[in-house]
Design a protein around this motif. Structure first.
Motif, PDB file in Angstrom:
ATOM      1  N   PRO A 206       0.825  -1.198   0.000  1.00  0.00           N
ATOM      2  CA  PRO A 206       0.000   0.000   0.000  1.00  0.00           C
ATOM      3  C   PRO A 206       0.866   1.258   0.000  1.00  0.00           C
ATOM      4  N   HIS A 207       0.407   2.259  -0.680  1.00  0.00           N
ATOM      5  CA  HIS A 207       1.120   3.530  -0.718  1.00  0.00           C
ATOM      6  C   HIS A 207       0.164   4.605  -0.239  1.00  0.00           C
ATOM      7  N   THR A 208       0.563   5.330   0.751  1.00  0.00           N
ATOM      8  CA  THR A 208      -0.322   6.378   1.230  1.00  0.00           C
ATOM      9  C   THR A 208       0.002   7.717   0.572  1.00  0.00           C
ATOM     10  N   HIS A 209       1.072   7.754  -0.223  1.00  0.00           N
ATOM     11  CA  HIS A 209       1.379   9.000  -0.935  1.00  0.00           C
ATOM     12  C   HIS A 209       0.333   9.248  -2.012  1.00  0.00           C
ATOM     13  N   ARG A 210       0.370  10.431  -2.602  1.00  0.00           N
ATOM     14  CA  ARG A 210      -0.650  10.742  -3.600  1.00  0.00           C
ATOM     15  C   ARG A 210      -0.524   9.830  -4.815  1.00  0.00           C
ATOM     16  N   ARG A 211      -1.630   9.698  -5.473  1.00  0.00           N
ATOM     17  CA  ARG A 211      -1.735   8.702  -6.525  1.00  0.00           C
ATOM     18  C   ARG A 211      -0.846   8.987  -7.720  1.00  0.00           C
ATOM     19  N   ARG A 212      -0.190   7.957  -8.229  1.00  0.00           N
ATOM     20  CA  ARG A 212       0.523   8.027  -9.486  1.00  0.00           C
ATOM     21  C   ARG A 212      -0.406   7.496 -10.566  1.00  0.00           C
ATOM     22  N   ALA A 213      -0.263   8.028 -11.753  1.00  0.00           N
ATOM     23  CA  ALA A 213      -1.038   7.463 -12.855  1.00  0.00           C
ATOM     24  C   ALA A 213      -0.512   6.059 -13.124  1.00  0.00           C
ATOM     25  N   PRO A 214      -1.408   5.124 -13.395  1.00  0.00           N
ATOM     26  CA  PRO A 214      -0.944   3.768 -13.692  1.00  0.00           C
ATOM     27  C   PRO A 214       0.006   3.791 -14.879  1.00  0.00           C
ATOM     28  N   ALA A 215       1.123   3.078 -14.752  1.00  0.00           N
ATOM     29  CA  ALA A 215       2.170   3.131 -15.756  1.00  0.00           C
ATOM     30  C   ALA A 215       1.695   2.632 -17.117  1.00  0.00           C
ATOM     31  N   ALA A 216       0.717   1.721 -17.116  1.00  0.00           N
ATOM     32  CA  ALA A 216       0.329   1.069 -18.366  1.00  0.00           C
ATOM     33  C   ALA A 216      -0.491   1.953 -19.298  1.00  0.00           C
ATOM     34  N   ILE A 217      -0.940   3.101 -18.830  1.00  0.00           N
ATOM     35  CA  ILE A 217      -1.796   3.923 -19.682  1.00  0.00           C
ATOM     36  C   ILE A 217      -0.962   4.641 -20.734  1.00  0.00           C
ATOM     37  N   THR A 218      -1.341   4.487 -21.998  1.00  0.00           N
ATOM     38  CA  THR A 218      -0.622   5.191 -23.060  1.00  0.00           C
ATOM     39  C   THR A 218      -1.320   6.515 -23.351  1.00  0.00           C
ATOM     40  N   PRO A 219      -0.540   7.541 -23.685  1.00  0.00           N
ATOM     41  CA  PRO A 219      -1.149   8.852 -23.930  1.00  0.00           C
ATOM     42  C   PRO A 219      -1.921   8.878 -25.246  1.00  0.00           C
ATOM     43  N   PRO A 220      -2.745   9.906 -25.422  1.00  0.00           N
ATOM     44  CA  PRO A 220      -3.509  10.066 -26.665  1.00  0.00           C
ATOM     45  C   PRO A 220      -2.600  10.149 -27.883  1.00  0.00           C
ATOM     46  N   SER A 221      -3.211   9.965 -29.035  1.00  0.00           N
ATOM     47  CA  SER A 221      -2.435   9.910 -30.274  1.00  0.00           C
ATOM     48  C   SER A 221      -2.074  11.284 -30.819  1.00  0.00           C
ATOM     49  N   ARG A 222      -2.863  12.319 -30.476  1.00  0.00           N
ATOM     50  CA  ARG A 222      -2.639  13.625 -31.094  1.00  0.00           C
ATOM     51  C   ARG A 222      -3.374  14.705 -30.318  1.00  0.00           C
ATOM     52  N   PRO A 223      -2.915  15.951 -30.440  1.00  0.00           N
ATOM     53  CA  PRO A 223      -3.585  17.036 -29.708  1.00  0.00           C
ATOM     54  C   PRO A 223      -5.027  17.223 -30.175  1.00  0.00           C
ATOM     55  N   LEU A 224      -5.831  17.809 -29.328  1.00  0.00           N
ATOM     56  CA  LEU A 224      -7.206  18.147 -29.697  1.00  0.00           C
ATOM     57  C   LEU A 224      -7.199  19.253 -30.741  1.00  0.00           C
ATOM     58  N   GLU A 225      -8.228  19.276 -31.565  1.00  0.00           N
ATOM     59  CA  GLU A 225      -8.376  20.386 -32.509  1.00  0.00           C
ATOM     60  C   GLU A 225      -9.321  21.411 -31.906  1.00  0.00           C
TER      61      GLU A 225
ATOM     62  N   ASP B 296     -10.305   8.912 -23.504  1.00  0.00           N
ATOM     63  CA  ASP B 296     -10.331   7.982 -22.378  1.00  0.00           C
ATOM     64  C   ASP B 296     -10.167   8.828 -21.115  1.00  0.00           C
ATOM     65  N   ALA B 297     -11.042   8.619 -20.143  1.00  0.00           N
ATOM     66  CA  ALA B 297     -11.034   9.487 -18.966  1.00  0.00           C
ATOM     67  C   ALA B 297      -9.967   9.038 -17.960  1.00  0.00           C
ATOM     68  N   ASN B 298      -8.776   9.547 -18.119  1.00  0.00           N
ATOM     69  CA  ASN B 298      -7.714   9.254 -17.143  1.00  0.00           C
ATOM     70  C   ASN B 298      -6.741  10.421 -17.089  1.00  0.00           C
ATOM     71  N   ARG B 299      -5.870  10.398 -16.083  1.00  0.00           N
ATOM     72  CA  ARG B 299      -4.970  11.539 -15.867  1.00  0.00           C
ATOM     73  C   ARG B 299      -3.944  11.693 -16.980  1.00  0.00           C
ATOM     74  N   VAL B 300      -3.540  10.578 -17.585  1.00  0.00           N
ATOM     75  CA  VAL B 300      -2.559  10.669 -18.673  1.00  0.00           C
ATOM     76  C   VAL B 300      -3.153  11.469 -19.837  1.00  0.00           C
ATOM     77  N   THR B 301      -4.429  11.158 -20.169  1.00  0.00           N
ATOM     78  CA  THR B 301      -5.138  11.914 -21.204  1.00  0.00           C
ATOM     79  C   THR B 301      -5.191  13.396 -20.830  1.00  0.00           C
ATOM     80  N   TYR B 302      -5.616  13.655 -19.589  1.00  0.00           N
ATOM     81  CA  TYR B 302      -5.819  15.047 -19.161  1.00  0.00           C
ATOM     82  C   TYR B 302      -4.494  15.822 -19.154  1.00  0.00           C
ATOM     83  N   GLU B 303      -3.424  15.162 -18.691  1.00  0.00           N
ATOM     84  CA  GLU B 303      -2.122  15.843 -18.633  1.00  0.00           C
ATOM     85  C   GLU B 303      -1.594  16.090 -20.046  1.00  0.00           C
ATOM     86  N   TYR B 304      -1.796  15.124 -20.925  1.00  0.00           N
ATOM     87  CA  TYR B 304      -1.344  15.276 -22.315  1.00  0.00           C
ATOM     88  C   TYR B 304      -1.990  16.502 -22.957  1.00  0.00           C
ATOM     89  N   HIS B 305      -3.303  16.617 -22.807  1.00  0.00           N
ATOM     90  CA  HIS B 305      -4.005  17.696 -23.518  1.00  0.00           C
ATOM     91  C   HIS B 305      -3.825  19.061 -22.870  1.00  0.00           C
TER      92      HIS B 305
END
Ligand SMILES: *[C@@H]1O[C@H](CO)[C@@H](O)[C@H](O)[C@H]1NC(C)=O
Ligand SMILES: *[C@@H]1O[C@H](CO)[C@@H](O)[C@H](O)[C@H]1NC(C)=O
Ligand SMILES: *[C@@H]1O[C@H](CO)[C@@H](O)[C@H](O)[C@H]1NC(C)=O
Ligand SMILES: [Zn+2]
Length: 595
Positions: free
Chosen positions: A24-43, A325-334
């Motif tokens: 268990p980790h009580t530190h703040r959440r890390r994004a799961p490593a397996a999530i791949t970022p989006p393919s391209r920026p939003l238009e 896809d609703a995850n932090r990797v998506t949100y951080e990418y965009h």
């Protein structure tokens, strides 16, 4: 692949974040490593929309580590941080950004449905919606099944949105000074100006839903467009029509609303944000309009943008749409932000508030440890991996046999597969998981002395395809068929696998690719509408107890009377079989077998 992915997940049991190695980790959440970022920026366009729909209580995101669940692990707090950063980007770009929701805020997880006795479904979780800067919301059918829920929304939730929560064709009946009056649940329409000063006219339309509770009213869409108020509301020319509604963008009644507007305004851009059937979809009713539907359960956050030609000379408007896809990797990418810069204070406080709510509702209550994944459509039925097999062949027979004097008589149990709502994933199986997977509190009834052969015929009849039954089910709010049509279509079109990445693969009616992150479709198997316990090893002539959920009682009696002539059955022949309701069966089984 889908069964064992080592990533960090939020554990409601311990209210800490635990990783796949069990530490268990009580530190703040890390994004799961397996999530791949989006393919391209939003238009980006001149007017841009972030869209949620059919969130159904999934405000803490998907918390299980089996793929592709981590891809949907963003919380409502993460979404809040995302929206804040996106608004800042919009300001820099000097364009408009609006946040829209198309309904069905509850019925789906413990955060909405796990309230203590005396509470109201969604009352607590709704509070988090009003912490996001929604510009427009519309009512869903799940806001109308239960008068208490509609009334709670009317009194406590809707006023916070100051006229931007719309229910164009849904009313509630109230007592006002001793008189019964029917009034719109929210507002029928809204007219407002964007930050950039664009004039917007909005509606919030619900499909032709007929299972709404007493003292609520749903008007048919084709009647609504004939109303005086409707004609008046659309008369004035805005810069854009922004229509939200709990109605799929493929079939149904958007064209009815669209055509009524087009008759008056042939060129004004129309942006449509639909929902209800839980799919990712997009269509264009003409070249100056686009309609987007953004999935379900906080798996998808939609994006719709338009480059407006204010002088109306161009025929065609450039739209773009995306299913994120609703995850932090998506949100951080965009938002081009590092993990460490992403969270806002409001975002963090929303997530911790939701975790507090989960604690208050005791959603971490532990039934047992699921030995592996059980899925609704990713495994064949019947099979060891099927959630339907787990329910009807293992859990229900076990749970109904406890302290039951009839248990020694052979039985055959029938239920509808729609009684199960979500997959069960390997690992801790909690109160939240039970509410999510198997929420309905139907009771089990039985008719004694039915020959086994006849019982099997009843099941076969129940499963006979019927377009009329499907239409009735759809009008009552059942969307399982439309959703599985979509899943099946993904598999058929794209074949088994060209890479190992699992998720939705959307093909819609709009140009270009809509998915933000490309995926290979999940395995998909059709399942029957009605399912049964394991056939007992007896002859077809052997009499047994035919046990069924009360939901299908009328159908069972009708079928029995249509396929045999020995006896006319009626409701009095069906007696209560057990005190255990449907939604406790898997819990009782898990306590006994998964510890
Ligand atoms: C999320 O989706 C990506 C892209 O398809 C895929 O590579 C990855 O395996 C998925 N992650 C998980 C944890 O399911
Ligand atoms: C909804 O409420 C309005 C305002 O009271 C009323 O005029 C209208 O008839 C109602 N509509 C329906 C379909 O009940
Ligand atoms: C509708 O509301 C009224 C007033 O509260 C109540 O008397 C009536 O029973 C309700 N109707 C139904 C069918 O529940
Ligand atoms: Zn719905």
């Amino acid at each position: 692949m889908k069964r064992f992915t080592a990533v960090c997940v939020l554990s409601l049991t311990s209210l800490v974040y635990a990783c796949g190695d069990g530490a268990p980790h009580t530190h703040r959440r890390r994004a799961p490593a397996a999530i791949t970022p989006p393919s391209r920026p939003l238009e980006w366009g001149d007017i841009n929309v972030i869209h949620t729909t059919d969130t159904h209580g999934w405000l803490l995101g998907h918390q299980k580590s089996s793929s592709p669940e981590p891809n949907y692990s963003g919380t409502f707090g993460d979404l809040s941080s995302f929206v804040t950063h996106m608004k800042a980007i919009a300001l820099k770009k000097d364009v408009d950004l609006l946040l829209v929701d198309s309904g069905d805020l509850h019925d789906g997880t413990g955060l909405t449905d796990g309230y203590p006795a005396g509470g109201t479904d969604g009352h607590e979780s709704n509070k988090f919606f009003s912490q996001l800067p929604y510009d427009l919301l519309s009512i869903g059918n799940h806001e109308l099944y239960d008068y208490d829920v509609t009334l709670d929304m009317y009194k406590n939730f809707i006023p916070q949105f100051k006229g931007r929560y719309l229910s164009s064709n849904a009313n509630i009946t109230l007592d006002v000074a001793g008189k019964r009056v029917s009034v719109p649940v929210g507002n029928r329409y809204a007219k407002f100006k964007t930050r950039k000063g664009r004039k917007v006219t909005s509606l919030g339309v619900l499909f032709n839903f007929d299972k709404n509770d007493h003292n609520t009213t749903v008007q048919r869409v084709d009647d609504m467009v004939k109303e005086r108020w409707f004609v008046d509301a659309i008369k004035e020319e805005p810069d854009v029509f922004l229509l939200a509604g709990h109605m799929p963008v493929e079939k149904d009644h958007w064209p009815t609303v669209f055509n009524a507007i087009r008759k008056v305004h042939p060129l004004i851009p129309i942006m449509i944000l639909g929902g209800h059937t839980h799919v990712r979809d997009c269509s264009q009713l003409d070249s100056r309009s686009m309609s987007l539907e953004s999935g379900r359960y906080m798996e998808t956050v939609g994006w719709l943008s338009a480059k407006l030609d204010d002088n109306k000379i161009k025929k065609k408007i450039d739209f773009s749409r995306r299913y994120m896809d609703a995850n932090r990797v998506t949100y951080e990418y965009h938002t081009s932000l590092k993990e460490s810069d992403f969270d806002t204070n409001e975002g963090k406080s929303i997530t911790s508030g939701l975790i507090e709510l989960a604690k208050k509702f005791n959603l971490g209550y532990f039934y047992g440890k699921a030995p592996h994944d059980f899925t609704l459509n990713q495994d064949r039925y019947p099979s060891a991996g099927s959630a339907l097999t787990l329910f009807i062949a293992d859990a229900v027979p076990y749970a109904l046999a406890q302290n039951n004097p009839r248990a020694k008589i052979t039985n055959y149990i029938i239920a509808n597969s729609g009684s199960q709502r979500f997959d069960i994933y390997s690992g801790a199986f909690t109160k939240n998981d039970l509410l999510t997977a198997s929420p309905y509190d139907d009771n089990f009834y039985y008719i004694p002395d039915i020959p086994f052969g006849l019982a099997k015929d009843v099941l076969a009849k129940l499963n006979k395809p019927s377009a009329e039954k499907d239409a009735r089910a759809y009008a009552s709010g059942y969307i399982g068929k439309r959703y599985t049509d979509w899943l099946r279509g993904q598999k058929r079109r794209l074949g088994a696998s060209d890479s190992a990445t699992l998720g939705y693969v959307t093909q819609d009616g709009c140009p270009g690719v809509g998915d933000d992150t490309s995926h290979t479709p999940l395995p998909y198997f059709d399942v029957p509408d009605f399912i049964s316990s394991r056939p007992p090893s007896v002859t077809d002539k052997t009499p047994l107890d035919l046990v069924f959920v009360d939901f299908v009682e009328d159908d069972i009696i009708t079928i029995l009377n249509s396929i045999q002539k020995i006896k006319v059955f009626n409701k009095a022949d069906a007696k209560k079989y057990s005190t255990v309701p449907l939604n406790q069966a898997i819990g009782i089984y898990a306590k006994a077998k998964w510890n």
